[in-house]
Design a protein around this motif. Sequence first.
Motif, PDB file in Angstrom:
ATOM      1  N   PHE A  30       0.956  -1.203  -0.116  1.00  0.00           N
ATOM      2  CA  PHE A  30       0.002   0.043   0.044  1.00  0.00           C
ATOM      3  C   PHE A  30       0.795   1.251   0.108  1.00  0.00           C
ATOM      4  N   LEU A  31       2.059   1.211   0.931  1.00  0.00           N
ATOM      5  CA  LEU A  31       2.802   2.403   0.949  1.00  0.00           C
ATOM      6  C   LEU A  31       3.475   2.721  -0.469  1.00  0.00           C
ATOM      7  N   ILE A  32       3.951   1.497  -1.103  1.00  0.00           N
ATOM      8  CA  ILE A  32       4.678   1.490  -2.346  1.00  0.00           C
ATOM      9  C   ILE A  32       3.715   2.204  -3.452  1.00  0.00           C
ATOM     10  N   GLY A  33       2.490   1.856  -3.406  1.00  0.00           N
ATOM     11  CA  GLY A  33       1.625   2.400  -4.152  1.00  0.00           C
ATOM     12  C   GLY A  33       1.200   4.011  -3.940  1.00  0.00           C
ATOM     13  N   TYR A  34       1.110   4.280  -2.737  1.00  0.00           N
ATOM     14  CA  TYR A  34       0.842   5.458  -1.923  1.00  0.00           C
ATOM     15  C   TYR A  34       1.806   6.633  -2.488  1.00  0.00           C
ATOM     16  N   PHE A  35       3.201   6.092  -2.501  1.00  0.00           N
ATOM     17  CA  PHE A  35       4.343   7.046  -2.831  1.00  0.00           C
ATOM     18  C   PHE A  35       4.430   7.026  -4.459  1.00  0.00           C
ATOM     19  N   GLY A  36       3.871   6.510  -5.148  1.00  0.00           N
ATOM     20  CA  GLY A  36       3.792   6.560  -6.620  1.00  0.00           C
ATOM     21  C   GLY A  36       4.767   5.642  -7.246  1.00  0.00           C
ATOM     22  N   MET A  37       5.087   4.553  -6.621  1.00  0.00           N
ATOM     23  CA  MET A  37       6.112   3.673  -7.151  1.00  0.00           C
ATOM     24  C   MET A  37       5.408   2.325  -7.613  1.00  0.00           C
ATOM     25  N   TRP A  38       4.008   2.259  -7.867  1.00  0.00           N
ATOM     26  CA  TRP A  38       3.404   1.065  -8.297  1.00  0.00           C
ATOM     27  C   TRP A  38       3.791   0.276  -9.450  1.00  0.00           C
ATOM     28  N   GLU A  39       3.773   1.129 -10.448  1.00  0.00           N
ATOM     29  CA  GLU A  39       4.210   0.619 -11.760  1.00  0.00           C
ATOM     30  C   GLU A  39       5.709   0.143 -11.788  1.00  0.00           C
ATOM     31  N   ASP A  40       6.620   0.807 -11.135  1.00  0.00           N
ATOM     32  CA  ASP A  40       8.076   0.057 -11.042  1.00  0.00           C
ATOM     33  C   ASP A  40       8.206  -1.016 -10.483  1.00  0.00           C
ATOM     34  N   ALA A  41       7.535  -0.997  -9.318  1.00  0.00           N
ATOM     35  CA  ALA A  41       7.461  -2.140  -8.462  1.00  0.00           C
ATOM     36  C   ALA A  41       6.848  -3.310  -9.200  1.00  0.00           C
ATOM     37  N   MET A  42       5.869  -3.258  -9.863  1.00  0.00           N
ATOM     38  CA  MET A  42       5.261  -4.389 -10.844  1.00  0.00           C
ATOM     39  C   MET A  42       6.427  -4.791 -11.662  1.00  0.00           C
ATOM     40  N   SER A  43       7.009  -4.001 -12.194  1.00  0.00           N
ATOM     41  CA  SER A  43       8.093  -4.279 -13.321  1.00  0.00           C
ATOM     42  C   SER A  43       8.988  -5.056 -12.874  1.00  0.00           C
ATOM     43  N   THR A  44       9.333  -4.609 -11.483  1.00  0.00           N
ATOM     44  CA  THR A  44      10.635  -5.460 -10.743  1.00  0.00           C
ATOM     45  C   THR A  44      10.270  -6.642 -10.253  1.00  0.00           C
ATOM     46  N   MET A  45       8.787  -6.649  -9.851  1.00  0.00           N
ATOM     47  CA  MET A  45       8.386  -8.125  -9.278  1.00  0.00           C
ATOM     48  C   MET A  45       8.289  -9.117 -10.613  1.00  0.00           C
ATOM     49  N   SER A  46       7.920  -8.438 -11.801  1.00  0.00           N
ATOM     50  CA  SER A  46       7.739  -9.506 -12.876  1.00  0.00           C
ATOM     51  C   SER A  46       9.245  -9.872 -13.125  1.00  0.00           C
ATOM     52  N   ILE A  47      10.086  -8.982 -13.090  1.00  0.00           N
ATOM     53  CA  ILE A  47      11.603  -9.364 -13.478  1.00  0.00           C
ATOM     54  C   ILE A  47      12.184 -10.650 -12.250  1.00  0.00           C
ATOM     55  N   ILE A  48      11.916 -10.050 -11.082  1.00  0.00           N
ATOM     56  CA  ILE A  48      12.722 -11.150 -10.272  1.00  0.00           C
ATOM     57  C   ILE A  48      11.846 -12.344 -10.145  1.00  0.00           C
ATOM     58  N   LEU A  49      10.445 -12.317 -10.169  1.00  0.00           N
ATOM     59  CA  LEU A  49       9.665 -13.781 -10.233  1.00  0.00           C
ATOM     60  C   LEU A  49      10.258 -14.725 -11.590  1.00  0.00           C
ATOM     61  N   VAL A  50      10.282 -13.813 -12.844  1.00  0.00           N
ATOM     62  CA  VAL A  50      10.710 -14.560 -14.047  1.00  0.00           C
ATOM     63  C   VAL A  50      12.212 -15.564 -13.766  1.00  0.00           C
ATOM     64  N   CYS A  51      12.901 -14.334 -13.500  1.00  0.00           N
ATOM     65  CA  CYS A  51      14.311 -14.780 -13.298  1.00  0.00           C
ATOM     66  C   CYS A  51      14.648 -15.924 -12.072  1.00  0.00           C
ATOM     67  N   THR A  52      13.725 -15.725 -10.976  1.00  0.00           N
ATOM     68  CA  THR A  52      13.755 -16.769  -9.848  1.00  0.00           C
ATOM     69  C   THR A  52      13.373 -17.899 -10.459  1.00  0.00           C
ATOM     70  N   LEU A  53      12.322 -18.025 -11.283  1.00  0.00           N
ATOM     71  CA  LEU A  53      11.634 -19.282 -11.937  1.00  0.00           C
ATOM     72  C   LEU A  53      12.690 -20.115 -12.926  1.00  0.00           C
ATOM     73  N   MET A  54      13.201 -19.128 -13.795  1.00  0.00           N
ATOM     74  CA  MET A  54      14.177 -19.570 -14.629  1.00  0.00           C
ATOM     75  C   MET A  54      15.450 -20.399 -13.844  1.00  0.00           C
ATOM     76  N   ALA A  55      15.999 -19.559 -12.777  1.00  0.00           N
ATOM     77  CA  ALA A  55      17.107 -19.993 -11.940  1.00  0.00           C
ATOM     78  C   ALA A  55      16.542 -21.480 -11.251  1.00  0.00           C
ATOM     79  N   ILE A  56      15.374 -21.465 -10.915  1.00  0.00           N
ATOM     80  CA  ILE A  56      14.922 -22.776 -10.300  1.00  0.00           C
ATOM     81  C   ILE A  56      14.930 -23.857 -11.674  1.00  0.00           C
ATOM     82  N   ILE A  57      14.525 -23.611 -12.609  1.00  0.00           N
ATOM     83  CA  ILE A  57      14.280 -24.449 -13.505  1.00  0.00           C
ATOM     84  C   ILE A  57      15.736 -25.024 -14.054  1.00  0.00           C
ATOM     85  N   LEU A  58      16.659 -24.155 -14.272  1.00  0.00           N
ATOM     86  CA  LEU A  58      18.125 -24.429 -14.625  1.00  0.00           C
ATOM     87  C   LEU A  58      18.845 -25.061 -13.385  1.00  0.00           C
ATOM     88  N   GLY A  59      18.535 -24.206 -12.223  1.00  0.00           N
ATOM     89  CA  GLY A  59      19.678 -24.607 -11.228  1.00  0.00           C
ATOM     90  C   GLY A  59      19.217 -26.077 -10.472  1.00  0.00           C
TER      91      GLY A  59
END
Length: 299
Positions: free
Chosen positions: A92-121
């Motif tokens: 809620f605070l991330i959204g309140y301070f106007g960082m929602w879109e950037d946070a969602m972009s970061t989450m998508s990158i982190i989750l996809v990278c983690t998924l790929m790291a698990i699949i390969l690692g």
Amino acid sequence: MAESNWLTEIPQLERSELRDIRKTLDTAYRDFSREHGEMIEAFFDPLLSFLVWFEKLLLATPWWLVIAVVAGLAYLASRSWKLSLGVVVSFFLIGYFGMWEDAMSTMSIILVCTLMAIILGVPIGILMARSDRMQTLITPVLDVMQTMPAFVYLIPVVMLLGIGKIPGVIAVIIYAIPPVIRLTNLGIRLVDKDVLEAATAYGASPMQRLLGVQLPLAMPTIMAGINQTIMMALSMVVIASMIGVAGLGQPVLKSITNQYFTLGLLNGLAIVALAIIFDRVSQAYAKRTQRHLGCADHG
């Protein structure tokens, strides 16, 4: 004195010879990237499509629904309402301070990278656990990957694939994958030999032993590796923003170059909040898995 100089001077290549070697290597890599660059880009197109789709999905979903889903997943993993409440407040605070879109972009990158790291690692970790020779071969490679400065990963990737999401994702995966490989290997090797012998006595095949005994018993250790992989992926967010990866890293980079203290502080705190959430949730899940296995063994 002359003897002292002779002892301290290290034999070096002539400057012209060193220049020739560098030129040869640079030319070879440049030719390789020109010849095979498009083919390599085409190979990563499905990953790019999935990443773009996932990012758009997070951005298009109403903020309250994203918070509810993440808080629900946090509760399922940890069975802690305090942690779930912390997730709700943080997002809620991330959204309140106007960082929602950037946070969602970061989450998508982190989750996809983690998924790929698990699949390969995880398969590489299993391979290392099953073969001492593979462990001997792969361990030095992991050592190099973990000690190489993060910026160095960007150089060959950018030369090969240019600037954008995929080069950033590849750099993050290379940087973040060693912990999940190491701890998968360690977790499987630490499984009690008596348990494996009992499974063999009951007629279990090697694959049944792996899937039914070794991986479940190694899961707390593997989860610790996944936890470390997530943390390392988040630590690469700011560096990956230098090659065009959208997310919380770009405002931090902008604040460094333009001396915007508050912008950098807020986005940095948002990265810290995501790191703490991922860390606490994955650790809580690992502890619950360990307790569950302990109860099963006791029973």
